[in-house]
Motif scaffolding. Structure first.
Motif, PDB file in Angstrom:
ATOM      1  N   SER A  51      15.090  44.855   8.381  1.00 51.01           N
ATOM      2  CA  SER A  51      15.044  44.952   9.845  1.00 51.01           C
ATOM      3  C   SER A  51      16.293  45.627  10.384  1.00 51.01           C
ATOM      4  O   SER A  51      16.240  46.359  11.377  1.00 51.01           O
ATOM      5  N   ASP A  58       7.715  46.952  11.272  1.00 56.02           N
ATOM      6  CA  ASP A  58       8.496  45.889  10.635  1.00 56.02           C
ATOM      7  C   ASP A  58       7.679  44.603  10.591  1.00 56.02           C
ATOM      8  O   ASP A  58       7.548  43.903  11.588  1.00 56.02           O
ATOM      9  N   GLU A  59       7.154  44.324   9.434  1.00 51.80           N
ATOM     10  CA  GLU A  59       6.345  43.117   9.206  1.00 51.80           C
ATOM     11  C   GLU A  59       5.245  42.947  10.248  1.00 51.80           C
ATOM     12  O   GLU A  59       5.013  41.852  10.751  1.00 51.80           O
ATOM     13  N   GLN A 108       9.731  43.353  14.358  1.00 53.20           N
ATOM     14  CA  GLN A 108       9.330  42.152  13.618  1.00 53.20           C
ATOM     15  C   GLN A 108       9.120  40.988  14.588  1.00 53.20           C
ATOM     16  O   GLN A 108       8.184  40.224  14.447  1.00 53.20           O
TER      17      GLN A 108
HETATM   18 MG    MG Z   1      13.194  41.544   8.858  1.00 50.70          MG
END
Ligand code: MG
Ligand code: ATP
Lengths: 261, 448
Positions: free
Chosen positions: A47, A176-177, A91
């Motif tokens: 991240s 991100d995720e 995220q």
């Molecule tokens: Mg992360």
């Protein structure tokens, strides 16, 4: 053969928060049309890398350079990065009380359009655009009248991020995720939405802990980030291996692995 | 008796000329009222002494007192055209409008519907002859017990002003606009705007009081508003103050809320170098409810002080106060909220909150709550919070292509929205929202 120039080129990137270095020499290149996956243990800096590329003011770049479509990315304000086609799906998308999602998205869209000398949309036309794009990620259309992410479920937040991505049509999207917190059906829907946005000119970087999303968005390269640098890269099979074996086995070989492009 | 200082002299001198001059035709009870008031002002003076003076501890009126503000010369009447009202006006052209320029009633600029049954809207001078019984009963009743000289000073010069009266069980069809405009043609002038709003039993009215300037000049506005909300009535009273950045603005608003009555108020302060609002509300009858909201946006060296006293004199009454401030530059805000619950006022429910958004390091917001609770079965809540803009939220907006200044405006506007949404009058909500958007970048440049 015509050599394409990279969409993104990260060279020896070091970044820290306060005095603590988090990224320790990241090298990374993304070509047009490519899908990259980034995996890595919690806290390895995935991240952070995404945030540094997006221009988060909390992180200081201490070394290295980043070229985005041939331009110096690090010297640009975050908004200019977005306007030139950089997109980060966060995220943990932040909740902003009192700012209506549709109004925010229109301001965002129009800012980007304006910077490109393209048509800005009034509320009515923008609504129409949003409606058609919402279908792509099967987002409840009433959500956009609420405050940005406020009280949204985890899945709704992620869908909203992808909705914005589809509206802005970025050249490079870092997700991100985006798959975390999505149920199986939602994952498929979101992944398909992402796939529909892919062209030969743009590129996608998928940060994930799970190979499942990579079944839908098939990566050209899987990169493993560990302790602030890439320690291994491979083909799609690497994701399966990680999911089966974890990361421990990588640590031992870390020093011997050739990294970067 | 306090010793009279030279600060008061110009006003005492102006009084004789005023009382004997163009206000000499007013009814005897008004003349007597004024004479009493000027004496009180002479005795009280300006509240410049701050030591031991809790109510004025955080606001220095010395700079105001030192300037010998004069009543504008009526022979140099300011010509203001209808078009110039635009920035201070909003809503429908149908709405009744009372316009005062530099404190003087302007018939040409005002828009008064033909008198309808049950609703009287006119200037105070006319009300003295049209509804003398209402004026005599209520004028100065709520705002006479004041501790400070400003109210007395206003009363001493009461002549023009706004008058809104709604008879029993009538509802005013449209909101009433009271526009106090400074033309900027009389530098260092003073005006004493006055408003009397009376809603008889079961009546309803919405009144918007606007204080605005055409120019950035220095002047002193000393306003007093009295709102009588008799049993079963509902009054919405909204104030917008966007005076010149060099203006001094002192306003006293007193309301009395009867049984089953509702008083809904919002005060928006954006202008003036010094603004001080004394809002005093008495909950006089059971099941009365008051909502007191405020929004202030200040920058540079502006100072805004909201003194809010709510007196729960009757049981089963409720009040809700929410003030929010946005401060930039070296600005300073004071929120001094007192909640009084009298001995037999059981089952009172009162809440109070003041939240500030500090946009610069030098800005300062002080919140001073005070509770005087003499009943035992009471619910009182208090909250205060000072914070900065959320960097993560700013970044999120920027990461989506929005420039920092616009992102900042969006977040500040969002912070203000909580108050804006409490205004129960859509055109005013839009007006305030637009003003907020306009003012935010100005605050910023003020800080630079
Ligand atoms: Mg992360
Ligand atoms: N704002 C911050 N302040 C302090 N430390 C931070 C900050 N941001 C990141 N870090 C630290 O940097 C390291 C990397 O964090 P990062 O969030 O980049 O990890 P990640 O690889 O994304 O992990 P995850 O898989 O859990 O999302 C962690 O040790 C984290 O605590």
């Amino acid at each position: 053969m015509v050599l394409d120039s990279p969409v993104l080129e990260v060279r020896n990137l070091w970044a820290s928060v306060g005095d603590a270095p988090i990224l320790k020499g990241v090298n990374f290149r993304v070509m047009p049309g490519e899908v990259h996956a980034i995996m890595g243990p919690n806290g390895s800096g995935k991240s952070t890398l995404a945030n540094v590329l997006a221009g988060h003011p909390l992180y200081q770049v201490t070394e290295g350079e980043v070229l985005f479509r041939g331009e110096d990315l690090l010297s640009m304000a975050p908004e200019d990065r977005a306007r030139r086609g950089f997109f980060l799906s966060f995220q943990h998308p932040i909740e902003i009380a009192g700012v209506r999602l549709d109004q925010f998205m229109r301001a965002s869209y129009n800012a980007v359009q304006k910077s490109r000398g393209q048509e800005e949309l009034d509320a009515l036309k923008f609504d129409r655009l949003v409606k058609s794009k919402s279908k792509l990620v099967e987002l409840d259309p009433t959500l956009i009248r609420r405050s940005v992410n406020e009280g949204f479920s985890g899945g709704e937040k992620k869908r909203t991020e992808i909705l914005q991505m589809s509206i802005l049509e970025p050249t490079l999207a870092i997700l991100d995720e985006t798959d975390s917190g999505l149920d199986v059906d939602a994952l498929r829907v979101v992944a398909e939405g992402i796939n529909q946005l892919r062209t030969t000119d743009n590129a996608v970087v998928v940060i994930t802990h799970y190979q499942r999303i990579l079944e839908y968005i098939v990566p050209d390269v899987v990169n493993i980030l560990s302790n602030g640098r890439f320690v291994k890269s491979g083909r799609r099979e690497l994701a399966f291996e990680i999911e089966a074996r974890g990361y421990d086995w990588l640590q031992e070989t870390e020093d011997r692995v050739g990294v970067g492009p | 008796m306090q010793q009279q200082t030279a600060y008061e002299t110009p006003y005492l001198e102006a009084f004789d000329a005023f009382q004997g001059g163009h206000a000499s035709g007013d009814p005897a009870f008004i003349q007597a009222h004024r004479r009493e008031a000027i004496e009180r002002f002479g005795a009280q003076g300006f509240p410049t002494a701050r030591r031991g003076n809790e109510a004025w501890k955080y606001t220095d009126v010395g700079p105001l007192a030192r300037i010998p503000f004069q009543l504008p010369d009526p022979s140099r009447g300011a010509l203001v055209k209808q078009g110039q009202l635009k920035t201070a006006s909003f809503g429908s052209g149908e709405w009744p409008k009372l316009v005062f320029v530099d404190g003087t009633y302007s018939e040409e600029l005002s828009n008064l519907p033909r008198s309808r049954n049950g609703v009287t809207i006119c200037n105070l001078a006319e009300a003295m002859t049209r509804r003398p019984e209402v004026v005599e009963q209520h004028l100065g009743r709520l705002a006479s017990q004041e501790e400070n000289g400003f109210t007395a000073l206003n009363a001493a010069f009461v002549h023009d002003g706004a008058f809104v009266h709604v008879s029993k069980d009538y509802a005013a069809e449209h909101p009433v606009l009271i526009i106090n405009l400074s033309s900027g043609k009389h530098p260092d002038s003073v005006s004493h705007p006055r408003a009397l709003i009376v809603a008889e039993e079961g009546a309803g009215a919405t009144v918007v009081e606007m204080h605005a300037s055409l120019k950035g000049s220095r002047y002193f506005t000393n306003a007093v508003t009295e709102v009588v909300v008799t049993p079963g009535a509902t009054v919405r009273h909204y104030r917008v103050q966007r005076q010149s950045p060099h203006a001094y603005h002192i306003a006293t608003i007193k309301a009395e809320v009867g049984r089953d009555a509702t008083f809904d108020s919002a005060a928006v302060d954006m202008g003036a170098s010094l603004a001080r609002n004394n809002l005093g509300v008495t909950m006089a009858g059971e099941e009365g409810h008051a909502a007191l909201n405020g929004l202030y946006l200040v920058g540079d060296a502006q100072h805004v002080d909201n003194e809010v006293v709510i007196d729960h004199a009757a049981p089963n009454t409720s009040s809700r106060e929410l003030y929010k401030g946005i401060l930039d530059g070296k600005s300073r805000s004071v929120f001094h909220g007192s909640i009084i619950v009298r001995k037999d006022a059981q089952k009172v429910n009162a809440s109070q909150a003041d939240k500030n958004l500090l946009l610069s390091e030098q800005a300062e917001a002080d919140t001073k709550p005070a509770f005087w609770i003499y009943a035992d079965d009471v619910k009182c809540g208090h909250g205060a919070a000072n914070g900065q803009l959320d960097e993560n939220a700013l970044f999120y907006l920027q990461a989506r292509g929005i420039d920092r200044a616009s992102a900042r405006t969006m977040l500040v506007r969002a912070f203000a929205r909580e108050i804006v949404q409490l205004i129960d009058l859509a055109p005013l909500r839009d007006y305030v929202d637009r003003q907020v958007i306009k003012v935010i970048p100005q605050l910023q440049s003020g800080a630079a």
